[in-house]
Design an enzyme around this catalytic site. Structure first.
Site, short mmCIF file in Angstrom:
data_model
loop_
_atom_site.label_atom_id
_atom_site.label_comp_id
_atom_site.label_asym_id
_atom_site.label_seq_id
_atom_site.Cartn_x
_atom_site.Cartn_y
_atom_site.Cartn_z
N LYS A 167 7.65 105.72 147.50
CA LYS A 167 7.49 104.44 148.21
C LYS A 167 8.82 103.71 148.09
O LYS A 167 9.21 103.31 147.00
CB LYS A 167 6.36 103.63 147.58
N ASP B 229 -5.50 111.01 143.89
CA ASP B 229 -6.89 110.60 143.76
C ASP B 229 -7.08 109.11 143.90
O ASP B 229 -6.14 108.32 143.78
CB ASP B 229 -7.42 111.00 142.38
N GLY C 81 -2.20 114.55 139.34
CA GLY C 81 -1.89 114.32 140.74
C GLY C 81 -0.98 115.34 141.38
O GLY C 81 -0.97 115.53 142.59
N ASP D 43 3.58 113.70 141.72
CA ASP D 43 3.05 113.47 143.06
C ASP D 43 3.77 112.36 143.79
O ASP D 43 4.16 112.50 144.94
CB ASP D 43 1.53 113.17 143.00
N ARG E 293 -8.91 114.38 145.68
CA ARG E 293 -7.79 115.27 145.38
C ARG E 293 -7.81 116.50 146.29
O ARG E 293 -6.78 117.08 146.60
CB ARG E 293 -7.82 115.73 143.92
N ASP F 191 6.35 105.57 142.52
CA ASP F 191 5.97 104.22 142.98
C ASP F 191 6.83 103.22 142.21
O ASP F 191 7.99 103.04 142.53
CB ASP F 191 4.46 104.05 142.77
P1 5GP Z 1 4.41 104.62 139.03
O1 5GP Z 1 4.45 104.71 137.53
O2 5GP Z 1 5.62 105.21 139.70
O3 5GP Z 1 4.11 103.22 139.53
O4 5GP Z 1 3.16 105.44 139.52
C1 5GP Z 1 2.73 106.46 138.73
C2 5GP Z 1 1.47 107.08 139.11
O5 5GP Z 1 0.59 106.16 139.76
C3 5GP Z 1 1.67 108.20 140.08
O6 5GP Z 1 2.06 109.38 139.41
C4 5GP Z 1 0.31 108.29 140.67
O7 5GP Z 1 -0.52 109.06 139.84
C5 5GP Z 1 -0.16 106.84 140.69
N1 5GP Z 1 0.07 106.28 142.03
C6 5GP Z 1 1.05 105.46 142.45
N2 5GP Z 1 0.92 105.17 143.76
C7 5GP Z 1 -0.19 105.85 144.18
C8 5GP Z 1 -0.87 105.97 145.44
O8 5GP Z 1 -0.50 105.43 146.49
N3 5GP Z 1 -1.99 106.76 145.45
C9 5GP Z 1 -2.46 107.40 144.34
N4 5GP Z 1 -3.55 108.14 144.47
N5 5GP Z 1 -1.83 107.31 143.14
C10 5GP Z 1 -0.72 106.53 143.07
MG MG Z 2 0.34 110.71 138.49
#
Ligand code: 5GP
Ligand code: MG
Length: 183
Positions: A135, A163, A48, A104, A169, A107
């Site tokens: 976020k 993606d 990403g 990227d 992407r 979250d």
């Molecule tokens: P986390 O572990 O912080 O919840 O999220 C990790 C991964 O989930 C990010 O690096 C990303 O690849 C994917 N991700 C989280 N939120 C989004 C989003 O809104 N869109 C996309 N495409 N990927 C997300």
């Molecule tokens: Mg990622």
């Protein structure tokens, strides 16, 4: 196949605004790491952050640094339905170097927490994290990101490297998909 634009509901951040912000981040990061001294390695989380990484690198053309990559892939253990597992693989020269992690989006922070731990275990001299997007309500306090491009609403976004099912992407803006495109 119909053109990709037809799947997009709205553009959240235009490519021009992304470019401007990435330039600011690149200049600041280069200056901060100059001040830090020592050796720098940028570790980028695939896939990403690919486009963010490439643009960020172009904004620090005179900084001497190494690049490493982390691949994070999720799969489901068939014997334990509903349990996501994550495979991590770190390449690059990290020990005794000042590491900048690039991802990227921050979250829930689960991914970055693991990778930050991994980089510290590998003996980094210091660790900072840069994310293009965050976020707000969800980013946990124990997963710091020193450089943040944009705080966004809690929507699923695609484009500029991000993606859905490995599509979108190459869409140049950060965008929200039309309802019904995700299943
Ligand atoms: P986390 O572990 O912080 O919840 O999220 C990790 C991964 O989930 C990010 O690096 C990303 O690849 C994917 N991700 C989280 N939120 C989004 C989003 O809104 N869109 C996309 N495409 N990927 C997300
Ligand atoms: Mg990622």
């Amino acid at each position: 196949m119909p053109p990709m634009d037809a799947d997009i509901a709205r553009i959240l951040i235009h490519r021009n605004d992304i470019q401007r912000r990435v330039r600011e981040l690149g200049l600041r990061i280069a200056a901060d790491y100059d001040a830090l001294g020592g050796d720098m390695t940028i570790v980028s989380i695939l896939a990403g952050s690919l486009i963010f990484l490439a643009d960020l690198l172009r904004e620090m053309p005179s900084k001497k640094l190494k690049i490493g990559l982390v691949q994070v892939s999720s799969y489901r253990e068939e014997s334990v339905p509903g349990t996501p597992e994550t495979l991590l693989r770190l390449t690059g020269d990290v020990a005794r170097r000042h590491v900048l992690l690039v991802d990227d989006i921050l979250d829930s922070g689960g991914t970055l927490r693991r990778v930050q731990h991994m980089v510290r275990q590998a003996g980094a001299a210091s660790l900072r994290t840069a994310v293009l997007l965050r976020k707000p309500g969800k980013a946990p306090p124990d997963v710091p990101a020193e450089y943040v491009g944009f705080d966004i609403e809690d929507a699923f976004v695609v484009g500029y490297g991000l993606d859905y099912a490995d599509y979108y992407r190459n869409f140049p803006h950060i965008a929200v998909l039309r309802p019904g495109m995700m299943r």
